[in-house]
Design a protein around this motif. Structure first.
Motif, PDB file in Angstrom:
ATOM      1  N   PHE A 234      -8.286  -6.096   1.114  1.00 33.12           N
ATOM      2  CA  PHE A 234      -9.088  -6.561  -0.016  1.00 33.12           C
ATOM      3  C   PHE A 234      -9.952  -5.432  -0.561  1.00 33.12           C
ATOM      4  O   PHE A 234     -10.087  -5.267  -1.784  1.00 33.12           O
ATOM      5  N   ALA A 235     -10.535  -4.637   0.353  1.00 32.21           N
ATOM      6  CA  ALA A 235     -11.385  -3.526  -0.083  1.00 32.21           C
ATOM      7  C   ALA A 235     -10.576  -2.483  -0.844  1.00 32.21           C
ATOM      8  O   ALA A 235     -11.011  -1.974  -1.888  1.00 32.21           O
ATOM      9  N   GLY A 236      -9.374  -2.142  -0.343  1.00 30.13           N
ATOM     10  CA  GLY A 236      -8.535  -1.178  -1.048  1.00 30.13           C
ATOM     11  C   GLY A 236      -8.092  -1.682  -2.412  1.00 30.13           C
ATOM     12  O   GLY A 236      -8.070  -0.926  -3.386  1.00 30.13           O
ATOM     13  N   THR A 237      -7.761  -2.974  -2.488  1.00 30.31           N
ATOM     14  CA  THR A 237      -7.364  -3.557  -3.775  1.00 30.31           C
ATOM     15  C   THR A 237      -8.507  -3.493  -4.775  1.00 30.31           C
ATOM     16  O   THR A 237      -8.312  -3.098  -5.937  1.00 30.31           O
ATOM     17  N   LEU A 238      -9.700  -3.873  -4.339  1.00 29.32           N
ATOM     18  CA  LEU A 238     -10.857  -3.854  -5.249  1.00 29.32           C
ATOM     19  C   LEU A 238     -11.225  -2.430  -5.649  1.00 29.32           C
ATOM     20  O   LEU A 238     -11.610  -2.187  -6.802  1.00 29.32           O
ATOM     21  N   LEU A 239     -11.113  -1.485  -4.715  1.00 26.34           N
ATOM     22  CA  LEU A 239     -11.465  -0.098  -5.026  1.00 26.34           C
ATOM     23  C   LEU A 239     -10.537   0.477  -6.094  1.00 26.34           C
ATOM     24  O   LEU A 239     -10.987   1.061  -7.086  1.00 26.34           O
ATOM     25  N   ILE A 240      -9.227   0.298  -5.909  1.00 27.67           N
ATOM     26  CA  ILE A 240      -8.276   0.841  -6.882  1.00 27.67           C
ATOM     27  C   ILE A 240      -8.412   0.120  -8.219  1.00 27.67           C
ATOM     28  O   ILE A 240      -8.339   0.746  -9.290  1.00 27.67           O
ATOM     29  N   THR A 241      -8.628  -1.193  -8.184  1.00 32.36           N
ATOM     30  CA  THR A 241      -8.808  -1.941  -9.434  1.00 32.36           C
ATOM     31  C   THR A 241     -10.057  -1.487 -10.161  1.00 32.36           C
ATOM     32  O   THR A 241     -10.065  -1.351 -11.401  1.00 32.36           O
ATOM     33  N   PHE A 242     -11.133  -1.236  -9.413  1.00 26.76           N
ATOM     34  CA  PHE A 242     -12.381  -0.772 -10.026  1.00 26.76           C
ATOM     35  C   PHE A 242     -12.188   0.581 -10.713  1.00 26.76           C
ATOM     36  O   PHE A 242     -12.639   0.789 -11.850  1.00 26.76           O
ATOM     37  N   ILE A 243     -11.500   1.502 -10.035  1.00 19.35           N
ATOM     38  CA  ILE A 243     -11.242   2.818 -10.637  1.00 19.35           C
ATOM     39  C   ILE A 243     -10.367   2.667 -11.880  1.00 19.35           C
ATOM     40  O   ILE A 243     -10.605   3.313 -12.908  1.00 19.35           O
ATOM     41  N   ALA A 244      -9.368   1.797 -11.794  1.00 19.65           N
ATOM     42  CA  ALA A 244      -8.483   1.594 -12.943  1.00 19.65           C
ATOM     43  C   ALA A 244      -9.247   1.052 -14.143  1.00 19.65           C
ATOM     44  O   ALA A 244      -9.020   1.482 -15.286  1.00 19.65           O
ATOM     45  N   LEU A 399     -10.615   0.951   5.836  1.00 23.89           N
ATOM     46  CA  LEU A 399     -11.775   0.261   5.270  1.00 23.89           C
ATOM     47  C   LEU A 399     -12.774   1.310   4.828  1.00 23.89           C
ATOM     48  O   LEU A 399     -13.571   1.824   5.611  1.00 23.89           O
ATOM     49  N   THR A 400     -12.722   1.672   3.563  1.00 23.41           N
ATOM     50  CA  THR A 400     -13.561   2.735   3.040  1.00 23.41           C
ATOM     51  C   THR A 400     -13.850   2.488   1.571  1.00 23.41           C
ATOM     52  O   THR A 400     -13.071   1.827   0.876  1.00 23.41           O
ATOM     53  N   ALA A 401     -14.970   3.037   1.121  1.00 19.77           N
ATOM     54  CA  ALA A 401     -15.313   3.009  -0.297  1.00 19.77           C
ATOM     55  C   ALA A 401     -15.172   4.388  -0.922  1.00 19.77           C
ATOM     56  O   ALA A 401     -15.547   4.586  -2.081  1.00 19.77           O
ATOM     57  N   ASN A 402     -14.623   5.336  -0.165  1.00 21.91           N
ATOM     58  CA  ASN A 402     -14.444   6.700  -0.650  1.00 21.91           C
ATOM     59  C   ASN A 402     -13.136   6.778  -1.436  1.00 21.91           C
ATOM     60  O   ASN A 402     -12.055   6.611  -0.870  1.00 21.91           O
ATOM     61  N   PRO A 403     -13.190   7.050  -2.724  1.00 20.22           N
ATOM     62  CA  PRO A 403     -11.960   7.095  -3.529  1.00 20.22           C
ATOM     63  C   PRO A 403     -11.073   8.286  -3.214  1.00 20.22           C
ATOM     64  O   PRO A 403      -9.937   8.339  -3.682  1.00 20.22           O
ATOM     65  N   LEU A 404     -11.565   9.242  -2.430  1.00 15.26           N
ATOM     66  CA  LEU A 404     -10.769  10.418  -2.100  1.00 15.26           C
ATOM     67  C   LEU A 404      -9.893  10.190  -0.875  1.00 15.26           C
ATOM     68  O   LEU A 404      -9.102  11.070  -0.523  1.00 15.26           O
ATOM     69  N   GLU A 405     -10.005   9.047  -0.230  1.00 10.22           N
ATOM     70  CA  GLU A 405      -9.206   8.748   0.955  1.00 10.22           C
ATOM     71  C   GLU A 405      -8.041   7.836   0.595  1.00 10.22           C
ATOM     72  O   GLU A 405      -8.029   7.192  -0.456  1.00 10.22           O
ATOM     73  N   ALA A 406      -7.091   7.766   1.507  1.00 10.48           N
ATOM     74  CA  ALA A 406      -5.920   6.907   1.310  1.00 10.48           C
ATOM     75  C   ALA A 406      -6.272   5.464   1.654  1.00 10.48           C
ATOM     76  O   ALA A 406      -6.951   5.199   2.646  1.00 10.48           O
ATOM     77  N   VAL A 407      -5.821   4.543   0.826  1.00 11.24           N
ATOM     78  CA  VAL A 407      -6.032   3.114   1.049  1.00 11.24           C
ATOM     79  C   VAL A 407      -4.736   2.390   0.714  1.00 11.24           C
ATOM     80  O   VAL A 407      -3.760   2.994   0.267  1.00 11.24           O
ATOM     81  N   THR A 408      -4.721   1.098   0.928  1.00 14.49           N
ATOM     82  CA  THR A 408      -3.576   0.281   0.549  1.00 14.49           C
ATOM     83  C   THR A 408      -4.079  -1.017  -0.058  1.00 14.49           C
ATOM     84  O   THR A 408      -5.286  -1.299  -0.018  1.00 14.49           O
ATOM     85  N   THR A 409      -3.176  -1.794  -0.617  1.00 13.72           N
ATOM     86  CA  THR A 409      -3.552  -3.024  -1.311  1.00 13.72           C
ATOM     87  C   THR A 409      -2.759  -4.204  -0.754  1.00 13.72           C
ATOM     88  O   THR A 409      -1.846  -4.052   0.050  1.00 13.72           O
ATOM     89  N   VAL A 410      -3.123  -5.386  -1.224  1.00 19.27           N
ATOM     90  CA  VAL A 410      -2.480  -6.614  -0.755  1.00 19.27           C
ATOM     91  C   VAL A 410      -0.998  -6.613  -1.112  1.00 19.27           C
ATOM     92  O   VAL A 410      -0.132  -6.932  -0.286  1.00 19.27           O
TER      93      VAL A 410
END
Length: 462
Positions: A234-244, A399-410
């Motif tokens: 959920f955190a990765g999905t929200l982070l990428i959506t926020f940047i988008a 589980l991170t809020a750093n946009p420079l790290e790798a994340v994944t989404t739902v």
């Protein structure tokens, strides 16, 4: 062969239309005013009964034949399949079907080759049967409808009733499909929550479904419930959506304002279609662009600034996803801004306001509900994106809020969990349905809010 049959029936329908039309005109010696229904309606009546029953038979045959053929194969080879489980039996029948139609070659398995031969023979026989049935239905329907064409025949009523029934059937199919999707998500998610508690799924912080079992079995007691925490997803999905949205919202809105109030007609006629081309580019192409161009650029820029940027980062995926959804924001916002009554602009100009002041203080406040709905629809589009995240952000559930790290989404994890042959009785696979249910609820909520805002906007300014 069935494709040729469908084309043949469509050709017969076209010919029947002109034959019926000509027959209706000839029945009144050219005096069309004496006909109860128009000649075209008589032609449509003949075409519907010449091709409609046959096409309906083909549709039913297409829906029923795969199951019947699979059942016959399972019965013919019951002894060979007796020691297999349900997934193995399904894989056997699927391979036999592929081998029968040349989709799987070089497979050294005599049993499957024999099953493929039987499958091909059964399918060929059923194809000839549907050819015969369709042609009989077509000829019978043509003869019956042709004999009914006359001066007083109410062909219009028959055609309208048939078309109304067809439209109702299409609506029912759409509704039943939606209900089926929702029920399948709910039932499979309930099976998952029988093995993993609901609160551990929604509030857990560790996601590693590949190591779901402590043993080799699939018993519920062997499931490690602590590795199904979906918070990192959920955190990765929200982070990428926020940047988008940080990319798409201002650029899309500014582009809409320019196109609606500043651009000339010639510029708008060129710029708007060019901008909307972005919406037609396949998402996998955006994924290549993010992985091969944007991500290396951000990594090199980060290294020059002394920052550690992962090869696959949320920033790269979010920026490219924002570029992808710019047309959604700009097109919807442009339509909303153009829908603001010109009288509001004229009144503002009459009071001495400049164009920029009119846009900021009159047009945008009036169009704000529609713009908000456009943003919400763009957010739902970004949440459901998969390919860009797979290729640019990676598969790591961090589980991170750093946009420079790798994340994944739902959505990425749903694809990962359902790749390959799966047994739909384990927590690892059923977790995909639980994720799908959460994603469905989120996007449904966003769409409902957007529709409510649009309804309020239309009630105020239509």
């Amino acid at each position: 062969m069935v494709g040729y049959l469908v084309v043949l029936l469509l050709g017969l329908a076209a010919a029947a239309y002109w034959i019926g039309r000509t027959r209706a005109i000839a029945s009144v010696n050219g005096d069309v005013a004496r006909l109860h229904s128009l000649p075209g309606q008589h032609g449509m009546f003949l075409a519907l009964f010449a091709a409609g029953p046959a096409l309906l038979a083909i549709v039913l045959w297409s829906l029923m034949t795969p199951g019947i053929e699979s059942s016959i194969i399972a019965d013919r080879f019951a002894s060979e399949l007796s020691g297999m489980g349900v997934p193995q039996v399904e894989a056997f029948i699927r391979d036999a079907r592929a081998m029968a139609f040349g989709g799987l070659v070089g497979f050294a398995d005599p049993t499957k080759e024999a099953a493929a031969a039987v499958y091909k023979s059964i399918h060929t026989t059923s194809t000839w049967i549907i050819w015969a049935v369709a042609l009989v239905f077509s000829a019978s329907g043509f003869y019956w409808a042709y004999s009914r064409i006359a001066q007083a025949y109410r062909a219009r009523h028959v055609v309208e009733r048939v078309l109304r029934a067809f439209l109702i059937a299409c609506s029912v199919v759409a509704i039943l499909t939606t209900i089926g999707i929702v029920l399948s998500l709910i039932f499979e998610s309930l099976r998952f929550f029988q093995q993993v508690p609901f609160y551990k799924f929604l509030f857990g912080t560790h996601w590693s479904p590949q190591s779901a079992f402590t043993g080799a079995g699939t018993e519920a007691g062997a499931v490690n419930q602590d590795i199904f925490g979906a918070v990192p997803l959920f955190a990765g999905t929200l982070l990428i959506t926020f940047i988008a949205m940080l990319v798409a919202a201002p650029i899309g809105l500014m582009a809409a304002i320019y196109l609606s109030d500043y651009a000339s007609k010639s510029v708008r006629a060129v710029a708007k279609p060019v901008l909307e081309i972005l919406a037609g580019i396949p998402t996998v192409v955006y994924g290549f662009f993010a992985a091969l161009t944007v991500a290396p650029y951000f990594r090199g820029m980060g290294e020059s600034l002394g920052l550690s940027v992962a090869s696959e980062s949320a920033l790269a995926a979010g920026v490219v996803m924002g570029i992808m959804i710019i047309p959604f924001v700009s097109s919807l916002s442009d339509d909303v801004i153009n829908a603001v009554p010109q009288s509001l602009r004229d009144g503002s100009a009459g009071l001495g306001a400049t164009k920029s002041e009119t846009i900021r203080k009159v047009v945008l406040p009036a169009a704000l509900p529609g713009i908000v709905s456009a943003m919400l629809l763009a957010v739902s589009r970004a949440i459901g994106e998969t390919m860009i995240v797979v290729m640019a952000a990676g598969l790591a559930a961090n589980l991170t809020a750093n946009p420079l790290e790798a994340v994944t989404t739902v959505t990425v994890q749903i694809v990962t969990l359902l790749v390959g042959d799966q047994e739909f009785d384990s927590a690892k696979t059923l977790a995909a349905f639980a994720l799908g249910l959460v994603l469905f609820c989120i996007t449904l909520t966003l769409n409902i809010v957007a529709l409510r805002v649009v309804q309020k906007y239309r009630e105020q300014y239509d």
